[in-house]
Structure formats: structure tokens, C-alpha cells
Design a protein around this motif. Sequence first.
Motif, PDB file in Angstrom:
ATOM      1  N   PRO A   1      -7.306   0.449  -8.749  1.00 45.40           N
ATOM      2  CA  PRO A   1      -6.242  -0.608  -8.735  1.00 45.40           C
ATOM      3  C   PRO A   1      -4.958   0.031  -9.186  1.00 45.40           C
ATOM      4  O   PRO A   1      -3.863  -0.449  -8.802  1.00 45.40           O
ATOM      5  CB  PRO A   1      -6.823  -1.492  -9.766  1.00 45.40           C
ATOM      6  CG  PRO A   1      -7.706  -1.004 -10.569  1.00 45.40           C
ATOM      7  CD  PRO A   1      -8.585   0.114  -9.570  1.00 45.40           C
ATOM      8  N   THR A   2      -5.109   1.060 -10.143  1.00 48.69           N
ATOM      9  CA  THR A   2      -3.695   1.355 -10.639  1.00 48.69           C
ATOM     10  C   THR A   2      -2.868   2.211  -9.645  1.00 48.69           C
ATOM     11  O   THR A   2      -1.831   2.018  -9.261  1.00 48.69           O
ATOM     12  CB  THR A   2      -3.913   2.414 -11.662  1.00 48.69           C
ATOM     13  OG1 THR A   2      -4.555   1.939 -12.890  1.00 48.69           O
ATOM     14  CG2 THR A   2      -2.631   3.155 -12.145  1.00 48.69           C
ATOM     15  N   ALA A   3      -3.759   3.152  -8.710  1.00 47.87           N
ATOM     16  CA  ALA A   3      -2.887   3.715  -7.741  1.00 47.87           C
ATOM     17  C   ALA A   3      -2.622   2.561  -6.455  1.00 47.87           C
ATOM     18  O   ALA A   3      -1.334   3.016  -5.980  1.00 47.87           O
ATOM     19  CB  ALA A   3      -3.891   4.759  -6.897  1.00 47.87           C
ATOM     20  N   LEU A   4      -3.560   1.653  -6.367  1.00 48.58           N
ATOM     21  CA  LEU A   4      -3.074   0.784  -5.309  1.00 48.58           C
ATOM     22  C   LEU A   4      -1.895  -0.008  -5.517  1.00 48.58           C
ATOM     23  O   LEU A   4      -1.017  -0.121  -4.811  1.00 48.58           O
ATOM     24  CB  LEU A   4      -4.111  -0.156  -5.030  1.00 48.58           C
ATOM     25  CG  LEU A   4      -4.281  -1.152  -4.000  1.00 48.58           C
ATOM     26  CD1 LEU A   4      -3.808  -0.579  -2.397  1.00 48.58           C
ATOM     27  CD2 LEU A   4      -5.269  -2.143  -3.763  1.00 48.58           C
ATOM     28  N   ILE A   5      -1.610  -0.578  -6.807  1.00 45.51           N
ATOM     29  CA  ILE A   5      -0.527  -1.188  -7.113  1.00 45.51           C
ATOM     30  C   ILE A   5       0.702  -0.200  -7.229  1.00 45.51           C
ATOM     31  O   ILE A   5       1.979  -0.907  -6.783  1.00 45.51           O
ATOM     32  CB  ILE A   5      -0.785  -1.903  -8.773  1.00 45.51           C
ATOM     33  CG1 ILE A   5      -1.733  -3.121  -8.713  1.00 45.51           C
ATOM     34  CG2 ILE A   5       0.578  -2.466  -9.232  1.00 45.51           C
ATOM     35  CD1 ILE A   5      -1.906  -3.579 -10.052  1.00 45.51           C
ATOM     36  N   ALA A   6       0.640   0.866  -7.581  1.00 46.27           N
ATOM     37  CA  ALA A   6       1.791   1.788  -7.513  1.00 46.27           C
ATOM     38  C   ALA A   6       2.103   2.001  -6.094  1.00 46.27           C
ATOM     39  O   ALA A   6       3.362   2.134  -5.685  1.00 46.27           O
ATOM     40  CB  ALA A   6       1.544   3.016  -8.180  1.00 46.27           C
ATOM     41  N   ALA A   7       1.189   2.207  -5.171  1.00 49.91           N
ATOM     42  CA  ALA A   7       1.573   2.375  -3.919  1.00 49.91           C
ATOM     43  C   ALA A   7       2.080   1.183  -3.273  1.00 49.91           C
ATOM     44  O   ALA A   7       3.085   1.381  -2.419  1.00 49.91           O
ATOM     45  CB  ALA A   7       0.156   2.759  -3.122  1.00 49.91           C
ATOM     46  N   ALA A   8       1.734  -0.116  -3.473  1.00 44.02           N
ATOM     47  CA  ALA A   8       1.973  -1.264  -3.009  1.00 44.02           C
ATOM     48  C   ALA A   8       3.735  -1.392  -3.334  1.00 44.02           C
ATOM     49  O   ALA A   8       4.579  -2.112  -2.492  1.00 44.02           O
ATOM     50  CB  ALA A   8       1.514  -2.275  -3.523  1.00 44.02           C
ATOM     51  N   GLN A   9       4.076  -0.736  -4.532  1.00 41.42           N
ATOM     52  CA  GLN A   9       5.603  -0.966  -4.794  1.00 41.42           C
ATOM     53  C   GLN A   9       6.510  -0.057  -4.067  1.00 41.42           C
ATOM     54  O   GLN A   9       7.841  -0.212  -4.279  1.00 41.42           O
ATOM     55  CB  GLN A   9       5.575  -0.759  -6.343  1.00 41.42           C
ATOM     56  CG  GLN A   9       4.843  -1.766  -7.159  1.00 41.42           C
ATOM     57  CD  GLN A   9       4.784  -1.412  -8.717  1.00 41.42           C
ATOM     58  OE1 GLN A   9       4.885  -0.341  -9.094  1.00 41.42           O
ATOM     59  NE2 GLN A   9       4.788  -2.330  -9.484  1.00 41.42           N
ATOM     60  N   ARG A  10       5.984   0.704  -3.146  1.00 44.73           N
ATOM     61  CA  ARG A  10       6.621   1.782  -2.214  1.00 44.73           C
ATOM     62  C   ARG A  10       7.325   1.238  -1.077  1.00 44.73           C
ATOM     63  O   ARG A  10       7.908   2.006  -0.378  1.00 44.73           O
ATOM     64  CB  ARG A  10       5.748   2.869  -2.307  1.00 44.73           C
ATOM     65  CG  ARG A  10       5.444   3.708  -3.459  1.00 44.73           C
ATOM     66  CD  ARG A  10       6.542   4.273  -4.420  1.00 44.73           C
ATOM     67  NE  ARG A  10       7.292   5.107  -3.526  1.00 44.73           N
ATOM     68  CZ  ARG A  10       6.657   6.378  -3.398  1.00 44.73           C
ATOM     69  NH1 ARG A  10       5.774   6.905  -4.338  1.00 44.73           N
ATOM     70  NH2 ARG A  10       7.475   7.376  -2.739  1.00 44.73           N
ATOM     71  N   SER A  11       6.890  -0.041  -0.817  1.00 43.98           N
ATOM     72  CA  SER A  11       7.268  -0.611   0.554  1.00 43.98           C
ATOM     73  C   SER A  11       7.654  -1.987   0.398  1.00 43.98           C
ATOM     74  O   SER A  11       6.752  -2.874  -0.397  1.00 43.98           O
ATOM     75  CB  SER A  11       6.245  -0.192   1.766  1.00 43.98           C
ATOM     76  OG  SER A  11       5.002  -1.168   1.612  1.00 43.98           O
ATOM     77  N   ASP A  12       8.067  -2.844   1.520  1.00 43.90           N
ATOM     78  CA  ASP A  12       8.517  -4.325   1.278  1.00 43.90           C
ATOM     79  C   ASP A  12       7.247  -4.865   1.828  1.00 43.90           C
ATOM     80  O   ASP A  12       7.000  -5.771   0.892  1.00 43.90           O
ATOM     81  CB  ASP A  12       9.507  -4.450   2.504  1.00 43.90           C
ATOM     82  CG  ASP A  12      10.823  -3.984   2.006  1.00 43.90           C
ATOM     83  OD1 ASP A  12      11.114  -3.633   0.799  1.00 43.90           O
ATOM     84  OD2 ASP A  12      11.846  -4.116   3.063  1.00 43.90           O
ATOM     85  N   ILE A  13       6.373  -4.381   2.868  1.00 43.91           N
ATOM     86  CA  ILE A  13       5.204  -5.221   3.093  1.00 43.91           C
ATOM     87  C   ILE A  13       4.137  -4.941   1.967  1.00 43.91           C
ATOM     88  O   ILE A  13       3.327  -5.989   1.745  1.00 43.91           O
ATOM     89  CB  ILE A  13       4.723  -5.032   4.377  1.00 43.91           C
ATOM     90  CG1 ILE A  13       4.274  -3.401   4.500  1.00 43.91           C
ATOM     91  CG2 ILE A  13       5.811  -5.284   5.487  1.00 43.91           C
ATOM     92  CD1 ILE A  13       3.580  -3.060   5.887  1.00 43.91           C
ATOM     93  N   GLY A  14       4.225  -3.925   1.303  1.00 44.72           N
ATOM     94  CA  GLY A  14       3.311  -3.770   0.031  1.00 44.72           C
ATOM     95  C   GLY A  14       3.640  -4.572  -1.109  1.00 44.72           C
ATOM     96  O   GLY A  14       2.645  -5.164  -1.636  1.00 44.72           O
ATOM     97  N   ALA A  15       4.922  -4.577  -1.414  1.00 42.85           N
ATOM     98  CA  ALA A  15       5.447  -5.370  -2.226  1.00 42.85           C
ATOM     99  C   ALA A  15       5.183  -6.967  -2.231  1.00 42.85           C
ATOM    100  O   ALA A  15       4.775  -7.947  -3.005  1.00 42.85           O
ATOM    101  CB  ALA A  15       6.834  -5.301  -2.640  1.00 42.85           C
TER     102      ALA A  15
END
Length: 205
Positions: free
Chosen positions: A109-123
Motif C-alpha cells: 500500500p505504501t508503494a501504491l499510494i506513492a505511485a498514485a501521486q505521480r499522475s492525474d488519474i492516479g491521484a
Amino acid sequence: MSESRTPTPRPGGRSARVRADVVAATLAEVTEKAYEGLTVEAVAARSGVHKATLYRRWGGVNGLVADALTASADQPWPLPDTGDLAADLREITREVYAVFTDPELGPTPTALIAAAQRSDIGATALRVFFTARHRQAATVAARAVERGELPEGTDGAEVVRAATAPLYYRLFVTGEPLDARTAEQAADAAALAARAGLFITPAED
């Protein structure tokens, strides 16, 4: 290919199995390699789904990350029902603490949240994920209102946000150590604020 699209996997049958395999592969890859090392090719190899399919349905790595969050939001979240708001909130914050500090469970979950913050659709997917989780967990506050423990009009989602926010602040903003006592204090503070009426939804004029 553009990654501005939102993922459009279709539910049911083989499509559901493909999605599950792709989500599992995405989680494994992002955990091992972080966002910087995540590639469609690696997810294709790990999941056994052709990369052309991944591009067509998910658009690229950002779509894969976003859909992994969407799939996580769809998972049921068993909620405590102790008969006391503070105790329920402590159970919730302890679970957050336990998951993110577990050496085996926490990295994903830590890596997934960090990754999501790297793109608009992820955020966007991340916001939707937390909104869904807070809405589910608001049940503990709704029960407290029914018991007369909280005032009518209390926004249960805001109560849960207040309880969990200090944990996420340490985990993803300051990097300060997180321990069980901090998790309990956050829950107790939110319960006190809720009982004082600080989370009552203002009446519309």
C-alpha cells in the motif's frame, strides 16, 4: 500511447479474471520496483496478459496504478462495533498502523499510494479510494449518533478523516515514526472532537 484515459476493464467471467491477474501483477511490480520501475511490459510478463491488451484497456502504467486502487476500494472492510465510538476509532487507527508498519504487508500500500501521486488519474483514483473508505467507516459514527453518543448531524466521514489523518501525515509527509500509542491518541482526539460537535454538518441557509 497516451495515458490520460481512465481504465475500462469489464466485469464478469474471463474479463474479471484478467483484471484480477493484472491488478495482482501491478501490485507486485510496484511493490518491488516502485513507480519509477513499473512498466507495462513487466506487468504483461507477470500477469500473462499481452501488453497490447494492457495498453488498450488500461492505457499504460498510470491506468494500471489507478485501477489497482479502484480494485482495492471495492474490497469489503469489516468495521468494529464495540458500542463505543472511541474504541471503534481505535480499532480503525490500529488497523491502519498495523498494515502500514507490517514488514510484509506495508510495502504494497505504501508503494501504491506513492505511485498514485505521480499522475492525474492516479491521484484521482486515490481520492476516490479514500472517499470510499471514509464513507464505509462513517458507519461507526452513525451508530454513535443512534446511541446518543454523538450529536445529530455529525459527519461520520469527517470523524474518520480526523482519526486517521495524523497517521497518514507521519507515513507520507513527515516520515516521523508511527507507533501504536500515536494511533490511539489520534482516535481519542477525534472522538473527543466529535462529541463536542465539531463535525456537525452546517445547516444550509
